[in-house]
Enzyme design. Structure first.
Site, PDB file in Angstrom:
ATOM      1  N   ALA A  65     -24.185  14.391  -2.600  1.00 40.83           N
ATOM      2  CA  ALA A  65     -24.696  13.080  -3.014  1.00 40.83           C
ATOM      3  C   ALA A  65     -23.517  12.115  -3.096  1.00 40.83           C
ATOM      4  CB  ALA A  65     -25.380  13.197  -4.360  1.00 40.83           C
ATOM      5  N   GLY A 109     -25.204  18.408  -2.533  1.00 43.87           N
ATOM      6  CA  GLY A 109     -26.480  18.085  -1.885  1.00 43.87           C
ATOM      7  C   GLY A 109     -26.500  18.441  -0.406  1.00 43.87           C
ATOM      8  N   GLU A 112     -27.401  22.019  -0.333  1.00 41.75           N
ATOM      9  CA  GLU A 112     -28.802  22.092  -0.771  1.00 41.75           C
ATOM     10  C   GLU A 112     -29.748  21.621   0.334  1.00 41.75           C
ATOM     11  OE1 GLU A 112     -27.616  19.791  -4.165  1.00 41.75           O
ATOM     12  OE2 GLU A 112     -28.255  21.373  -5.547  1.00 41.75           O
ATOM     13  N   GLU A 132     -20.269  20.597  -7.899  1.00 42.45           N
ATOM     14  CA  GLU A 132     -20.656  19.580  -8.887  1.00 42.45           C
ATOM     15  C   GLU A 132     -19.962  19.792 -10.227  1.00 42.45           C
ATOM     16  OE1 GLU A 132     -22.708  21.244  -6.889  1.00 42.45           O
ATOM     17  OE2 GLU A 132     -24.358  19.980  -6.178  1.00 42.45           O
TER      18      GLU A 132
HETATM   19  C1  LIG Z   1     -27.073  16.270  -4.859  1.00 45.08           C
HETATM   20  C2  LIG Z   1     -26.459  16.143  -6.187  1.00 45.08           C
HETATM   21  C3  LIG Z   1     -27.429  16.004  -7.281  1.00 45.08           C
HETATM   22  C4  LIG Z   1     -25.131  16.129  -6.465  1.00 45.08           C
HETATM   23  C5  LIG Z   1     -24.015  16.206  -5.533  1.00 45.08           C
HETATM   24  O1  LIG Z   1     -24.115  16.486  -4.360  1.00 45.08           O
HETATM   25  S1  LIG Z   1     -22.511  15.818  -6.213  1.00 45.08           S
HETATM   26  C6  LIG Z   1     -21.376  15.788  -4.829  1.00 45.08           C
HETATM   27  C7  LIG Z   1     -20.861  17.147  -4.501  1.00 45.08           C
HETATM   28  N1  LIG Z   1     -19.853  17.045  -3.458  1.00 45.08           N
HETATM   29  C8  LIG Z   1     -18.553  16.984  -3.705  1.00 45.08           C
HETATM   30  O2  LIG Z   1     -18.108  17.035  -4.833  1.00 45.08           O
HETATM   31  C9  LIG Z   1     -17.631  16.874  -2.503  1.00 45.08           C
HETATM   32  C10 LIG Z   1     -16.826  15.579  -2.569  1.00 45.08           C
HETATM   33  N2  LIG Z   1     -15.890  15.470  -1.456  1.00 45.08           N
HETATM   34  C11 LIG Z   1     -14.754  16.167  -1.388  1.00 45.08           C
HETATM   35  O3  LIG Z   1     -14.441  16.984  -2.208  1.00 45.08           O
HETATM   36  C12 LIG Z   1     -13.857  15.881  -0.216  1.00 45.08           C
HETATM   37  O4  LIG Z   1     -14.213  14.624   0.328  1.00 45.08           O
HETATM   38  C13 LIG Z   1     -13.932  16.944   0.893  1.00 45.08           C
HETATM   39  C14 LIG Z   1     -13.317  18.271   0.386  1.00 45.08           C
HETATM   40  C15 LIG Z   1     -15.351  17.182   1.358  1.00 45.08           C
HETATM   41  C16 LIG Z   1     -13.109  16.457   2.138  1.00 45.08           C
HETATM   42  O5  LIG Z   1     -11.796  16.099   1.742  1.00 45.08           O
HETATM   43  P1  LIG Z   1     -10.880  15.241   2.743  1.00 45.08           P
HETATM   44  O6  LIG Z   1      -9.577  15.078   2.051  1.00 45.08           O
HETATM   45  O7  LIG Z   1     -10.882  15.851   4.091  1.00 45.08           O
HETATM   46  O8  LIG Z   1     -11.630  13.848   2.902  1.00 45.08           O
HETATM   47  P2  LIG Z   1     -11.726  12.661   1.837  1.00 45.08           P
HETATM   48  O9  LIG Z   1     -10.601  11.718   2.053  1.00 45.08           O
HETATM   49  O10 LIG Z   1     -11.910  13.189   0.464  1.00 45.08           O
HETATM   50  O11 LIG Z   1     -13.128  11.994   2.258  1.00 45.08           O
HETATM   51  C17 LIG Z   1     -13.232  11.066   3.347  1.00 45.08           C
HETATM   52  C18 LIG Z   1     -14.050   9.872   2.861  1.00 45.08           C
HETATM   53  O12 LIG Z   1     -15.351  10.350   2.492  1.00 45.08           O
HETATM   54  C19 LIG Z   1     -15.620   9.973   1.147  1.00 45.08           C
HETATM   55  N3  LIG Z   1     -16.488  10.994   0.519  1.00 45.08           N
HETATM   56  C20 LIG Z   1     -16.395  12.330   0.651  1.00 45.08           C
HETATM   57  N4  LIG Z   1     -17.347  12.934  -0.063  1.00 45.08           N
HETATM   58  C21 LIG Z   1     -18.043  11.967  -0.676  1.00 45.08           C
HETATM   59  C22 LIG Z   1     -19.171  11.968  -1.554  1.00 45.08           C
HETATM   60  N5  LIG Z   1     -19.796  13.101  -1.934  1.00 45.08           N
HETATM   61  N6  LIG Z   1     -19.597  10.771  -1.994  1.00 45.08           N
HETATM   62  C23 LIG Z   1     -19.036   9.614  -1.622  1.00 45.08           C
HETATM   63  N7  LIG Z   1     -17.988   9.549  -0.761  1.00 45.08           N
HETATM   64  C24 LIG Z   1     -17.498  10.714  -0.303  1.00 45.08           C
HETATM   65  C25 LIG Z   1     -14.247   9.902   0.488  1.00 45.08           C
HETATM   66  O13 LIG Z   1     -14.304   9.151  -0.686  1.00 45.08           O
HETATM   67  C26 LIG Z   1     -13.449   9.271   1.601  1.00 45.08           C
HETATM   68  O14 LIG Z   1     -13.719   7.882   1.670  1.00 45.08           O
HETATM   69  P3  LIG Z   1     -12.644   6.785   1.136  1.00 45.08           P
HETATM   70  O15 LIG Z   1     -11.362   7.088   1.852  1.00 45.08           O
HETATM   71  O16 LIG Z   1     -13.259   5.462   1.500  1.00 45.08           O
HETATM   72  O17 LIG Z   1     -12.568   7.011  -0.335  1.00 45.08           O
END
Ligand SMILES: CC(C)=CC(=O)SCCNC(=O)CCNC(=O)[C@H](O)C(C)(C)COP(=O)(O)OP(=O)(O)OC[C@H]1O[C@@H](n2cnc3c(N)ncnc32)[C@H](O)[C@@H]1OP(=O)(O)O
Length: 258
Positions: A65, A109, A112, A132
Site C-alpha cells: 500500500a 499489499g 497479499e 508492515e
Molecule cells: C496493504 C496494507 C494494508 C499495508 C501495506 O502494504 S504497508 C506497505 C508494505 N510495504 C513496504 O513496507 C515496502 C516499502 N518499500 C521498501 O521497503 C523499499 O522501497 C523496497 C525494499 C521495496 C525497494 O527499495 P529500493 O531502495 O530499491 O527502492 P526505494 O528507493 O525505496 O523505492 C523507489 C521509490 O518507490 C517508492 N516506494 C516504494 N515502496 C513504496 C510504498 N509502499 N509506498 C509508497 N512509495 C513507495 C519510494 O519511496 C521511492 O520513491 P521516492 O524516491 O520518490 O521516495
C-alpha cells in the site's frame, strides 16, 4: 476505458493486466486499486477473455500500500472511512482464473494481492514479505490470514513478526508459488500457462476454481461433498461428453463452454 495506473492488453483469449506506477514500485493507491477492480470486472464480462494474468514490473510486482498516502492518516480517518483495505472480493469474486506473474518485490499489499490470485508463478528475482511490522502496523489485506493458509503458522508468524523477505526458492518450497522461472522467461511461462487454461472448457475451469477455493472456507467433509456434487453436475454439460469422446477417439477435445 483508459487507465492511468495499469495497462490492459487482450491477446489470444488472455487479458494481461500490468500494474504501472514505475516511480513508486507499483505501490497500491486508491486509483490503482479502483482501476484494477474495473479492469478485472471488464475481463469477467468480456467473452473473448478466458484467463487473466496480473503482473507488475521487473523490479516490483507491487511494494505494498502507498505508505506516503497512509502516513498522514489518523485512526479515526482509517476506521471511519475504511481506508487502505479495499474489499478484496473485487478480486476474489472474479470467476475467471487469475494467474499472478511476480518479478521482484511483492511486499505487504503486493504479496497479499498476489495471494488473492488463483496461483502465482514467479521469477527467480522475486521477494515476498509482510514488512508492515516495520511501519508500526500489521498486514491488512490477508497477510496474517491467507499467508498462514499458504505457508503454515510458523513461517507466517516469522514473516509477519520479523518483516523478513522470502526469496523465490523458499516461496516455492513453502507452497506460496507454483513455479519459479528465470526472470527473462517469466512472462512467456505465465502466458503459456494462461493459454493452457484458456483451452479448457470455461464451465469446468470455473467449477474447479470454485471447488479449490471452497477448501479454504469450509470443513474437509463439506468440501468433499461440494466437490462430489460439482463433479456429478458436470456430467450435464456437452463439454464432459466432448472431453471423454475426444479421449476415446484419440483426438483433441473441442470445448464449446456448453
Ligand atoms: C496493504 C496494507 C494494508 C499495508 C501495506 O502494504 S504497508 C506497505 C508494505 N510495504 C513496504 O513496507 C515496502 C516499502 N518499500 C521498501 O521497503 C523499499 O522501497 C523496497 C525494499 C521495496 C525497494 O527499495 P529500493 O531502495 O530499491 O527502492 P526505494 O528507493 O525505496 O523505492 C523507489 C521509490 O518507490 C517508492 N516506494 C516504494 N515502496 C513504496 C510504498 N509502499 N509506498 C509508497 N512509495 C513507495 C519510494 O519511496 C521511492 O520513491 P521516492 O524516491 O520518490 O521516495
Amino acid at each position: 476505458m483508459a487507465y492511468e495506473t495499469i495497462i490492459v492488453e487482450i491477446e489470444d483469449h488472455v487479458a494481461l493486466i500490468k500494474l504501472n506506477r514505475p516511480d513508486a514500485l507499483n505501490a497500491l493507491n486508491d486509483q490503482l486499486m479502483s482501476e484494477l477492480a474495473t479492469a478485472l470486472g471488464e475481463a469477467q464480462q468480456n467473452d473473448k477473455v478466458r484467463c487473466i494474468v496480473l503482473t507488475g514490473s521487473e523490479k516490483a510486482f507491487a511494494a505494498g500500500a502507498d505508505i506516503k498516502m497512509m502516513s498522514e492518516k489518523s485512526f479515526v480517518d482509517v476506521f471511519t472511512e475504511d481506508l487502505f483495505t479495499p474489499d478484496s472480493e473485487a478480486i476474489t469474486r472474479i470467476r475467471k482464473p487469475i494467474i499472478a506473474a511476480v518479478s521482484g518485490y511483492a511486499l505487504g499489499g503486493g504479496c497479499e494481492l498476489a495471494m488473492m490470485c488463483d496461483f502465482i508463478i514467479c521469477s527467480d528475482t522475486a521477494k515476498f514479505g509482510q514488512p508492515e511490522i516495520n511501519l508500526g502496523v500489521i498486514a491488512g489485506l490477508g497477510g496474517t490470514q491467507r499467508l498462514t493458509r499458504f505457508v503454515g503458522k510458523s513461517k507466517a508468524m516469522d514473516m509477519n513478526l520479523t518483516g523478513r523477505f522470502m526469496d523465490a526458492e523458499e516461496a516455492e518450497r513453502s507452497g506460496l508459488v507454483s513455479r519459479v522461472v528465470p526472470a527473462k522467461k517469466l512472462m512467456e511461462e505465465a502466458m503459456n500457462a494462461a493459454q493452457k487454461v484458456a483451452e479448457k472448457s470455461m464451465i469446468t475451469v470455473m467449477a474447479a476454481k470454485e471447488a479449490v477455493n471452497r477448501s479454504y472456507e469450509t470443513t474437509l467433509r463439506e468440501g468433499l461433498l461440494f466437490e462430489r456434487r460439482v463433479f456429478h453436475s458436470l456430467f450435464a454439460t456437452e463439454d464432459q461428453k466432448e472431453g471423454m469422446a475426444a479421449f476415446t477417439e484419440k483426438r483433441q477435445a473441442q470445448f464449446r463452454d456448453k
